[in-house]
Write a protein that holds these residues in place. Structure first.
Motif, PDB file in Angstrom:
ATOM      1  N   LYS A 182       0.770  -0.924  -0.304  1.00 53.92           N
ATOM      2  CA  LYS A 182      -0.442   0.242   0.373  1.00 53.92           C
ATOM      3  C   LYS A 182       1.060   0.976  -0.303  1.00 53.92           C
ATOM      4  N   PHE A 183       0.427   1.861  -1.194  1.00 56.67           N
ATOM      5  CA  PHE A 183       2.109   3.198  -0.766  1.00 56.67           C
ATOM      6  C   PHE A 183       0.695   4.696  -0.854  1.00 56.67           C
ATOM      7  N   SER A 184       1.747   5.090  -0.544  1.00 55.80           N
ATOM      8  CA  SER A 184       0.747   6.799  -0.731  1.00 55.80           C
ATOM      9  C   SER A 184       2.810   7.668  -0.556  1.00 55.80           C
ATOM     10  N   GLY A 185       1.387   8.462  -1.929  1.00 57.10           N
ATOM     11  CA  GLY A 185       3.158   9.572  -1.662  1.00 57.10           C
ATOM     12  C   GLY A 185       2.899  10.375  -1.094  1.00 57.10           C
ATOM     13  N   LYS A 186       2.115  10.167   0.065  1.00 59.47           N
ATOM     14  CA  LYS A 186       2.166  11.755   0.954  1.00 59.47           C
ATOM     15  C   LYS A 186       3.404  11.395   2.357  1.00 59.47           C
ATOM     16  N   PRO A 187       4.395  12.922   2.422  1.00 58.63           N
ATOM     17  CA  PRO A 187       5.088  12.410   3.139  1.00 58.63           C
ATOM     18  C   PRO A 187       4.746  12.211   4.718  1.00 58.63           C
ATOM     19  N   GLU A 188       3.131  12.712   5.172  1.00 57.58           N
ATOM     20  CA  GLU A 188       2.944  13.000   6.283  1.00 57.58           C
ATOM     21  C   GLU A 188       2.136  11.684   7.446  1.00 57.58           C
ATOM     22  N   GLN A 189       1.218  10.953   5.968  1.00 61.35           N
ATOM     23  CA  GLN A 189       0.706  10.158   5.868  1.00 61.35           C
ATOM     24  C   GLN A 189       0.107   9.017   7.219  1.00 61.35           C
ATOM     25  N   ARG A 190      -0.714   9.227   8.164  1.00 63.96           N
ATOM     26  CA  ARG A 190      -0.511   7.737   8.990  1.00 63.96           C
ATOM     27  C   ARG A 190      -1.378   7.152   8.099  1.00 63.96           C
ATOM     28  N   LEU A 191      -1.533   5.360   7.931  1.00 66.57           N
ATOM     29  CA  LEU A 191      -2.692   3.763   7.642  1.00 66.57           C
ATOM     30  C   LEU A 191      -3.755   4.716   9.123  1.00 66.57           C
ATOM     31  N   ARG A 192      -4.903   4.260   7.922  1.00 66.46           N
ATOM     32  CA  ARG A 192      -5.886   4.317   8.498  1.00 66.46           C
ATOM     33  C   ARG A 192      -6.560   2.571   9.109  1.00 66.46           C
ATOM     34  N   ALA A 193      -7.580   2.569   9.328  1.00 65.72           N
ATOM     35  CA  ALA A 193      -7.843   1.047   9.785  1.00 65.72           C
ATOM     36  C   ALA A 193      -8.804   1.044   8.669  1.00 65.72           C
TER      37      ALA A 193
ATOM     38  N   VAL B  50       2.125  -4.437   3.741  1.00 66.61           N
ATOM     39  CA  VAL B  50       3.227  -3.071   3.466  1.00 66.61           C
ATOM     40  C   VAL B  50       2.520  -2.144   3.650  1.00 66.61           C
ATOM     41  N   THR B  51       3.224  -0.529   3.822  1.00 64.22           N
ATOM     42  CA  THR B  51       2.947   0.394   3.323  1.00 64.22           C
ATOM     43  C   THR B  51       3.629   1.094   4.060  1.00 64.22           C
ATOM     44  N   SER B  52       3.787   1.954   2.763  1.00 65.24           N
ATOM     45  CA  SER B  52       4.881   3.456   3.164  1.00 65.24           C
ATOM     46  C   SER B  52       4.418   4.237   4.378  1.00 65.24           C
ATOM     47  N   MET B  53       3.119   4.558   4.528  1.00 65.33           N
ATOM     48  CA  MET B  53       2.362   4.644   5.629  1.00 65.33           C
ATOM     49  C   MET B  53       3.772   4.636   7.406  1.00 65.33           C
ATOM     50  N   GLY B  54       3.290   5.332   8.129  1.00 72.36           N
ATOM     51  CA  GLY B  54       3.747   5.253   9.212  1.00 72.36           C
ATOM     52  C   GLY B  54       2.161   4.576   9.678  1.00 72.36           C
ATOM     53  N   VAL B  55       1.830   3.860  11.285  1.00 73.75           N
ATOM     54  CA  VAL B  55       1.279   2.695  11.276  1.00 73.75           C
ATOM     55  C   VAL B  55       1.514   2.686  12.725  1.00 73.75           C
ATOM     56  N   ASP B  56       0.369   3.351  13.530  1.00 71.76           N
ATOM     57  CA  ASP B  56       0.117   3.428  14.509  1.00 71.76           C
ATOM     58  C   ASP B  56      -0.436   1.694  15.369  1.00 71.76           C
ATOM     59  N   ALA B  57       0.194   1.284  16.336  1.00 66.62           N
ATOM     60  CA  ALA B  57      -0.080   0.132  17.341  1.00 66.62           C
ATOM     61  C   ALA B  57      -1.628  -0.169  16.854  1.00 66.62           C
ATOM     62  N   ASP B  58      -2.991   0.572  17.517  1.00 66.30           N
ATOM     63  CA  ASP B  58      -4.323   0.539  17.586  1.00 66.30           C
ATOM     64  C   ASP B  58      -4.582   0.454  15.912  1.00 66.30           C
ATOM     65  N   VAL B  59      -3.976   0.982  15.190  1.00 72.19           N
ATOM     66  CA  VAL B  59      -4.189   0.353  13.880  1.00 72.19           C
ATOM     67  C   VAL B  59      -3.967  -0.534  13.016  1.00 72.19           C
ATOM     68  N   ALA B  60      -2.964  -0.603  13.485  1.00 71.70           N
ATOM     69  CA  ALA B  60      -2.096  -2.512  13.289  1.00 71.70           C
ATOM     70  C   ALA B  60      -2.553  -3.570  14.059  1.00 71.70           C
ATOM     71  N   ARG B  61      -3.372  -3.098  15.278  1.00 68.48           N
ATOM     72  CA  ARG B  61      -4.235  -3.747  16.223  1.00 68.48           C
ATOM     73  C   ARG B  61      -5.745  -4.079  14.927  1.00 68.48           C
ATOM     74  N   ALA B  62      -6.288  -3.233  15.052  1.00 63.48           N
ATOM     75  CA  ALA B  62      -7.728  -3.331  14.412  1.00 63.48           C
ATOM     76  C   ALA B  62      -7.705  -4.532  12.876  1.00 63.48           C
ATOM     77  N   ILE B  63      -6.299  -4.095  11.998  1.00 64.61           N
ATOM     78  CA  ILE B  63      -6.819  -4.176  10.949  1.00 64.61           C
ATOM     79  C   ILE B  63      -6.186  -5.582  11.193  1.00 64.61           C
ATOM     80  N   ARG B  64      -5.534  -6.383  11.765  1.00 64.04           N
ATOM     81  CA  ARG B  64      -4.630  -7.763  12.005  1.00 64.04           C
ATOM     82  C   ARG B  64      -6.170  -8.636  12.573  1.00 64.04           C
ATOM     83  N   GLU B  65      -7.260  -7.512  12.783  1.00 66.65           N
ATOM     84  CA  GLU B  65      -8.806  -8.458  13.815  1.00 66.65           C
ATOM     85  C   GLU B  65      -9.843  -8.978  11.942  1.00 66.65           C
TER      86      GLU B  65
END
Length: 758
Positions: free
Chosen positions: A71-82, A107-122
């Motif tokens: 999952k690629f994003s060309g935006k430098p500050e973008q964070r992954l969303r659930a 796998v993403t080029s964006m930053g990933v927060d722990a809560d978002v990663a957990r939600a996606i894994r679920e």
């Protein structure tokens, strides 16, 4: 004292600048390292080509155990969303049903927060994925920092952040010094087939010559290879400005050294001094290689083609056979696509311009003439003002780059043209703070500008046409690329007023190496001085000081760069030049000495005094009898210097030498030979002598018998030396532990240029 450590673990490596295709390639390499299994590209039809899917083979080589989705994003500050996983869930469901998503990496080029990663894994687990993984740029950065092998596979990452975050301080400092201006090209670098070939050749032979036309990226590839050596091993790398610096750094007892010699035989034209140095160094090169040293050389193809015959028998066998030669410009279409994409994405062109040309980029990538430097210029708005008609102008920009570059230079403001001309006169080493007064005054007067105008223009041109470099405490302006000097040369050659400035303003060393006079054999990329300026040129040539090194350059110029009638005119004005002495290079055969050739020409013209003629024949006879250099006996123009009685004495001396001393000389060579060195070169003088005098005595049966006996003695001596060769294993190459780089994946579906204008 503790060792220097890499710092700042979490650093943004600008992954958002990669583009979707390059990000996929990076993910493929990271996953191969992470999973220790081969990873291949697989595109699901229902993905619509928007994201790449990688399949990981199991240990048995058959069972597919997992999928990786990018999952690629060309935006430098973008964070992954659930919610970013929502569009993939239907595909995941199908993959689970096919037993292709037991393990699933998102796998993403964006930053990933722990809560978002957990939600996606679920959500992935709910679809039936047994081992869901969600990782982002922080995870990728950690993998990059931890793996020199990964950095070797994807060298572009060196250009995405601060080197001190990857390498320890010592390696970072050495790498920065090595890369210089090439580091700016790293963030758009694409590992190609020539890249892979160069790594393989260095691993096998420890010597590689990177050949190519201007703009192919030879120097950047050399910089990448040198940087890989610094990163992977405790290796000292020396960037040498020509072969003359090799003597300062080469230590045959140190096997942890890599020498990078850029423009090994000259930058824009063949440098005779460089050829001389290589001929002297070639036997030492073999010894250095045997002791584990590595060498990376670069050269323009046409310069190498001119240098190779001059190296003659002294050339290294790996270069003679082409075994260690890589043609850097041989690129595939997919490689050209990625190179073009990277430069356009990272360049200064506005989005509207990129959108306008986007549909023509696949066609442009099919052109074999699309080279990295041309892709860089396409990405820079300063170079493309003359591209108006599409796609014709785009195609001509690639097919006729010099024409566009010349046109671009001509459309610059007068003070900018003057500034570039001054850089040219200074041979791409124009001091930033103190211009050479005479040259600056001539150029300023010719263009109708002031020195202050030129100073300001250089700062405006910096970063696009010229670059500011440092050499110790001295800062100087240089052309961004060597082809710029070629373009200025072409402009000067077509403007008599500027040629006059050039002839009057250029330094003597510049004139003697970079100029050819109209009517002489053509020299590619040289400034052509028309015959109308020949008087001014002769006046400058006669300023050459009577010093051996300067005389040698002057003699070579008269022999190769000036028409015969103008040589005659110059010698009539200054016959005393024929009494000057050039450099007597020990390895260069006497028939090739520039002084000897010039004197033979002057004798043919009736301009050589008998005193100089007699001095020359005495020198030739001495070389033949006492130094075994009889190379001139097959050259009628040199033999014409001898009177009949002198020729008879020479012939008798050669015959006596053959019958009385050659066997002893062979024995001496055998006893002194190093069996671990180049054996042929250690017997070279005797071999050449026997070959040369065959020309004199070819019709004599008695001579033939003696000649054959000596040849047999010579070959037997070589065999006996060979038998003494040590049985030690050859030093292995530290490039054996380096991967060459991944091969580009076959592209289908989505165009690589789909987001180039975003």
């Amino acid at each position: 004292m503790t060792a220097s450590k890499a710092q700042a673990y979490h650093v943004d490596f600008a992954l958002h600048t990669l583009g979707w295709k390059a990000f996929q390639d990076l993910c493929a390499q990271v996953m191969e390292e992470e999973l220790r299994a081969s990873v291949s590209v697989y595109r699901e039809a229902q993905d619509g080509g928007q994201d790449a899917v990688f399949l990981v083979k199991g240990a048995d080589g058959l069972t597919t155990v997992g999928t990786v989705q990018c999952k690629f994003s060309g935006k430098p500050e973008q964070r992954l969303r659930a919610s970013d996983i929502t569009g993939e869930l239907a595909n995941v469901e199908q993959l689970v049903a096919k037993k292709m998503a037991t393990v699933y990496y998102f796998v993403t080029s964006m930053g990933v927060d722990a809560d978002v990663a957990r939600a996606i894994r679920e959500r992935l687990s709910a679809q039936g994925v047994s081992e869901p993984h969600v990782v982002g740029k922080e995870w990728l950065l950690g993998k990059i920092k931890a793996s020199p092998r990964l950095r070797a596979l994807v060298p572009r990452v060196y250009g995405l952040g601060d080197l001190s975050t990857i390498l320890d301080e010592r390696c970072a400092a050495q790498t920065l010094a090595l890369l210089g201006e090439h580091r700016k090209a790293l963030h758009v670098y694409v590992p190609t087939a020539p890249h892979r070939a160069a790594v393989n050749i260095l691993a096998q032979h420890k010597l590689v010559l990177l050949l190519g036309a201007p703009a192919t990226g030879k120097s950047t590839l050399a910089a990448i290879l040198a940087m890989m050596a610094v990163d992977k091993n405790d290796v000292q790398v020396f960037k040498c400005d020509g072969p003359l610096e090799l003597k300062q750094h080469w230590n045959p007892h140190d096997n942890k050294r890599l020498f990078w010699v850029d423009d090994a035989f000259g930058a824009n034209l063949l440098m005779p001094d460089y050829v001389n140095a290589w001929v002297e160094f070639m036997p030492k090169l073999k010894t250095a290689l045997d002791h584990g040293c590595h060498f990376i050389l670069t050269s323009r193809t046409h310069i190498w083609n001119e240098a190779e015959p001059r190296l003659g028998s002294r050339n290294h066998p790996l270069l003679t056979a082409g075994t260690a030669v890589v043609h850097v410009g041989d690129l595939t279409e997919s490689e050209r696509e990625q190179i073009l994409y990277n430069h356009l994405k990272a360049g200064t062109q506005p989005s509207s311009w990129k959108a306008r040309i986007k549909s023509y980029l696949p066609q442009l990538s099919k052109q074999n003439s699309l080279l990295p430097e041309l892709a860089r210029r396409l990405g820079d708005k300063d170079y493309t003002g003359n591209i108006t008609t599409l796609p014709d102008d785009l195609l001509r920009f690639i097919a006729q780059p010099q024409e566009f570059l010349v046109q671009t230079f001509k459309e610059l403001a007068p003070e900018q043209q003057a500034a570039l001309t001054l850089v040219f006169l200074a041979r791409s080493r124009l001091p930033v703070n103190t211009f050479p007064e005479e040259e600056a005054a001539l150029v300023a007067a010719s263009y109708g500008v002031t020195t202050a105008n030129m100073t300001q223009a250089l700062f405006r041109l910096g970063g696009s046409f010229v670059i500011r470099r440092s050499d110790g405490d001295q800062d100087y302006w240089a052309f961004w690329h060597p082809t710029f000097a070629d373009a200025i040369s072409e402009i000067l050659s077509k403007r008599p007023d500027l040629i006059s400035v050039y002839v009057r303003g250029a330094g003597l060393d510049t004139l003697l190496t970079d100029v050819v006079c109209e009517g002489a054999p053509k020299v590619r990329d040289a400034v052509v001085v028309p015959r109308s300026n020949s008087d001014a040129l002769i006046d400058r040539l006669l300023e050459t000081p009577d010093e051996e090194s300067s005389n040698e350059h002057l003699f070579e110029f008269l022999n190769r760069r000036l028409p015969e009638d103008l040589v005659q005119k110059l010698l009539q004005r200054a016959p005393e030049l024929l009494g000057r002495q050039g450099i007597r290079v020990s390895w260069r055969r006497i028939r090739s000495q520039e002084m000897v050739r010039l004197r033979a020409t002057a004798h043919h013209m009736g301009l050589l005094s008998d005193e100089i003629r007699a001095e020359t024949t005495a020198m030739l006879e001495e070389e033949a009898i006492y130094s075994l250099d009889a190379s001139f006996v097959s050259d009628d123009s040199i033999l014409a210097l001898f009177r009949p009685s002198e020729l008879m004495r020479l012939t008798a001396g050669l015959l006596s030498k053959l019958n009385s001393e050659i066997s002893e000389k062979i024995a001496d060579c055998q006893s002194e030979a190093d069996p671990d060195g180049d054996i042929d070169s250690q017997f070279e003088k005797v071999t050449d002598f026997l070959d040369d005098i065959w020309y004199v005595f070819e019709g004599s049966s008695a001579f033939k018998q003696k000649h054959d006996e000596l040849i047999a003695e010579l070959e037997q001596a070589k065999r006996e030396v060979e038998a003494r060769k040590s049985d030690d294993d050859e030093e292995t190459s530290f490039f054996n532990s380096m991967p060459a780089a991944a091969r580009p994946q076959q592209q289908r579906g989505r165009s690589i240029f789909s987001d180039v204008d975003e």
